[in-house]
Design a protein around this motif. Sequence first.
Motif, short mmCIF file in Angstrom:
data_model
loop_
_atom_site.label_atom_id
_atom_site.label_comp_id
_atom_site.label_asym_id
_atom_site.label_seq_id
_atom_site.Cartn_x
_atom_site.Cartn_y
_atom_site.Cartn_z
N LYS A 113 -68.27 43.13 36.12
CA LYS A 113 -68.77 44.89 36.34
C LYS A 113 -70.08 44.63 36.74
CE LYS A 113 -69.83 48.98 33.01
NZ LYS A 113 -70.23 49.04 32.33
N TYR A 114 -70.69 43.55 36.39
CA TYR A 114 -72.58 43.69 37.24
C TYR A 114 -72.79 42.51 38.11
CZ TYR A 114 -73.27 47.00 33.05
OH TYR A 114 -73.89 47.57 32.01
N ASN A 115 -71.28 42.18 38.66
CA ASN A 115 -71.25 41.59 39.45
C ASN A 115 -72.61 40.80 39.63
OD1 ASN A 115 -70.97 41.00 42.68
ND2 ASN A 115 -72.08 42.17 43.46
N VAL A 116 -72.53 39.28 38.55
CA VAL A 116 -72.88 38.59 38.56
C VAL A 116 -72.18 37.39 38.56
CG1 VAL A 116 -74.80 39.02 37.60
CG2 VAL A 116 -72.93 38.19 35.50
N THR A 117 -72.09 36.17 38.96
CA THR A 117 -71.21 34.77 39.50
C THR A 117 -71.60 33.44 38.28
OG1 THR A 117 -70.97 36.06 41.48
CG2 THR A 117 -69.88 33.52 41.46
#
Length: 325
Positions: A113-117
Amino acid sequence: MPVSEFDIIKQYFDRQHPQREGISLGIGDDAALIKSHAGQTLAISIDTLNEGIHFPVNTSAEDIAYKALVVNLSDMAAMGATPVWFTLALSLPEPSTNWLEAFANSLFEIADKYNVTLVGGDTTRGPLSITIQIAGQLNNEQAMLRSGAHVGDQIYVTGTLGDAALALALKNQDASNSNETTYLFSRLNRPIPRVEIGQAINSIASACIDISDGLFADLGHILKLSNVGAQVKLYQLPLSTQAQTLLLKHTELYDTVIKGGDDYELCFCIPKDKQAQLETLSSNFECNITHIGEITDSKELQCLDESGNLVSDFIQGFDHFVKQQ
Ligand code: ADP
Ligand code: MG
């Protein structure tokens, strides 16, 4: 003998002065700011959640994973950074596939959802404990620091205050099964990281912090590091309707609104000449923002009632406010 977390950090860990080149900001804020050789600045932060201390025993794996990542996202929000990568250190008493499946599904739902990997971590056996370190990028190398507030700046908060602390306070009371407490528990277990708002206000806010330890403690950090004071209008503090309803019955809990933590809302300061810009920006925000006071040169945190009188008894001050709703 060190007494508080902050004394321990100051006495034992905040001691490498001068620091290596490229450290724009070290210990003391919501994140450190590190400049790469390419000249880009990264915001880096880490938070640990321990069972029985940061979340009650028997909290679901989904809620634990959600919160472990969100509290870190919230620190990125407080700096105005765009979160990009994280690492995960997991200490588990007993590896159960059901628990791990639920934990991982929830973790990646919020990560996507927050585009963190997730780029690494560590897995060990031990008491249940989750540590996440996160890194974020900054636009134009600009970040909101706790030390940037100036006399005359206007103080705002996002969302509503005290919901999470009220949930914990009411956990063992007869009201624990009401619709209101269900809502308050959702605020405790599923706080919303105000990442978009943090990015949006980065270029106009003079200071910002996320409220993890309660408005007074966290605004207090801004005041201390900026060497200023503040006047906060108690009657302006935003309360959810659920909190208002429960506070009417549990007047003894009024001060949890200012002293209780875990809401992960942002508290930030805006110079007067930027207020109009904030108004324009705020129509796109996912939640309300509320003007709660002003930075002063008094060096202390003062509370005002509706008539402008100083309030020293918080319970009285809130009583006055809540009954008006
Ligand atoms: P936050 O509430 O935003 O997570 P904390 O209150 O945990 O921040 O920490 C305050 C500051 O002290 C932060 O800059 C944090 O990185 C730093 N800090 C906390 N613990 C340590 C430690 N053991 N060693 C070095 N720095 C620390
Ligand atoms: Mg923080």
